[in-house]
Design a protein around this motif. Structure first.
Motif, short mmCIF file in Angstrom:
data_model
loop_
_atom_site.label_atom_id
_atom_site.label_comp_id
_atom_site.label_asym_id
_atom_site.label_seq_id
_atom_site.Cartn_x
_atom_site.Cartn_y
_atom_site.Cartn_z
N GLU A 159 78.12 -38.33 -21.61
CA GLU A 159 78.03 -37.93 -20.22
C GLU A 159 77.71 -36.44 -20.10
N SER A 160 76.90 -35.94 -21.01
CA SER A 160 76.56 -34.53 -20.99
C SER A 160 75.72 -34.19 -19.76
N PRO A 161 76.05 -33.09 -19.09
CA PRO A 161 75.23 -32.66 -17.95
C PRO A 161 73.95 -31.95 -18.38
N LEU A 162 73.86 -31.66 -19.69
CA LEU A 162 72.72 -30.91 -20.20
C LEU A 162 71.56 -31.83 -20.57
N SER A 163 70.35 -31.31 -20.37
CA SER A 163 69.17 -32.05 -20.82
C SER A 163 69.06 -31.94 -22.34
N LYS A 164 68.15 -32.73 -22.90
CA LYS A 164 67.95 -32.70 -24.34
C LYS A 164 67.55 -31.30 -24.79
N ILE A 189 72.09 -23.82 -18.29
CA ILE A 189 73.27 -24.21 -19.07
C ILE A 189 74.53 -23.60 -18.45
N TYR A 190 74.45 -22.31 -18.12
CA TYR A 190 75.60 -21.61 -17.53
C TYR A 190 76.01 -22.26 -16.21
N VAL A 191 75.00 -22.60 -15.40
CA VAL A 191 75.29 -23.21 -14.09
C VAL A 191 75.95 -24.58 -14.28
N LYS A 192 75.39 -25.39 -15.17
CA LYS A 192 75.91 -26.75 -15.36
C LYS A 192 77.31 -26.76 -15.98
N LEU A 193 77.59 -25.77 -16.84
CA LEU A 193 78.90 -25.71 -17.48
C LEU A 193 79.88 -24.83 -16.71
N ASP A 194 79.39 -24.23 -15.62
CA ASP A 194 80.21 -23.38 -14.77
C ASP A 194 80.83 -22.22 -15.55
N ARG A 205 84.50 -28.19 -26.66
CA ARG A 205 85.64 -28.93 -26.12
C ARG A 205 85.21 -30.31 -25.61
N ASP A 206 84.05 -30.34 -24.94
CA ASP A 206 83.57 -31.58 -24.34
C ASP A 206 82.60 -32.34 -25.24
N ARG A 207 82.47 -31.85 -26.49
CA ARG A 207 81.62 -32.51 -27.50
C ARG A 207 80.17 -32.67 -27.02
#
Length: 210
Positions: free
Chosen positions: A147-152, A188-193, A206-208
């Motif tokens: 469930e990663s919010p990051l793109s490939k 990345i910064y925005v998506k990971l807050d 932490r979120d693998r």
């Protein structure tokens, strides 16, 4: 096993009732010998060379230096002893710190006595016994989150950042320009807050996500 083949064990556990219980259990089984028991690591290190244990049963939550922190110290004194953590603690952080510090196995205190005996024998023979819940935790830690919010591409960029690459090196490795790398990092910064590289890496691990 003959007496000469007994597995020499020391137990480091601050709860006297639990300490006596395990000591009694192990003392009743052929092939297992409780050499000494201690309520703290500080007490144990005084006699560790004399005890010359094959296996150290080690609790985590101890007065003074805790079990996880004590593992390198214990290993420095008796490097051939195998350390088997026996504790109620099963957090991912504690488990991985224990293994990183040199623990050979990790089981929880709800493990049935016969399984504890098996774990001691296994660690003595060079294995790495783990309770089922600990083994599951270890396996999960190697599985990236689905469930990663990051793109490939963002994941690739973050992974390269974790390797210590700078923006120019990342751009070169991924065959993109530096401005594109900057954009990926911003996303990345925005998506990971987060607002720093270190926070991004901490959250991703932490979120693998990497």
């Amino acid at each position: 096993m003959t007496d000469k083949e007994n597995i020499r064990i020391i137990l480091i556990e601050d709860d006297e009732v639990i300490r006596n219980g395990y000591s009694f259990l192990l003392g009743q089984v052929d092939g297992y010998e409780i050499v000494s028991t201690y309520g703290s690591c500080e007490e144990a290190v005084k006699n560790l060379r004399i005890d010359n244990p094959d296996v150290i049963l080690l609790d985590v939550e101890l007065p003074g230096i805790n079990g996880v922190e004590a593992i390198p110290l214990l290993k420095s004194i008796v490097p051939f002893a195998n350390i088997l953590v026996l504790t109620v603690h099963d957090s991912q952080k504690t488990v991985f710190e224990a293994f990183s510090n040199g623990a050979a196995g990790y089981i929880t205190k709800n493990t049935p006595p016969p399984k504890i005996l098996e774990a001691i024998k296994e660690v003595y023979e060079g294995g790495s016994p783990m309770s089922v819940n600990i083994a599951r935790l270890v396996v999960e830690s190697f599985q990236k989150s689905k469930e990663s919010p990051l793109s490939k591409r963002e994941t690739e960029v973050l992974k390269l950042i974790s390797y210590g690459k700078n923006r120019a090196q990342i751009a070169e490795e991924l065959f993109i320009n530096v401005s594109t790398v900057k954009t990926h990092i911003k996303n990345i910064y925005v998506k990971l807050d987060v607002d720093t590289r270190d926070k991004a890496l901490k959250n991703a691990r932490r979120d693998r996500l990497i």
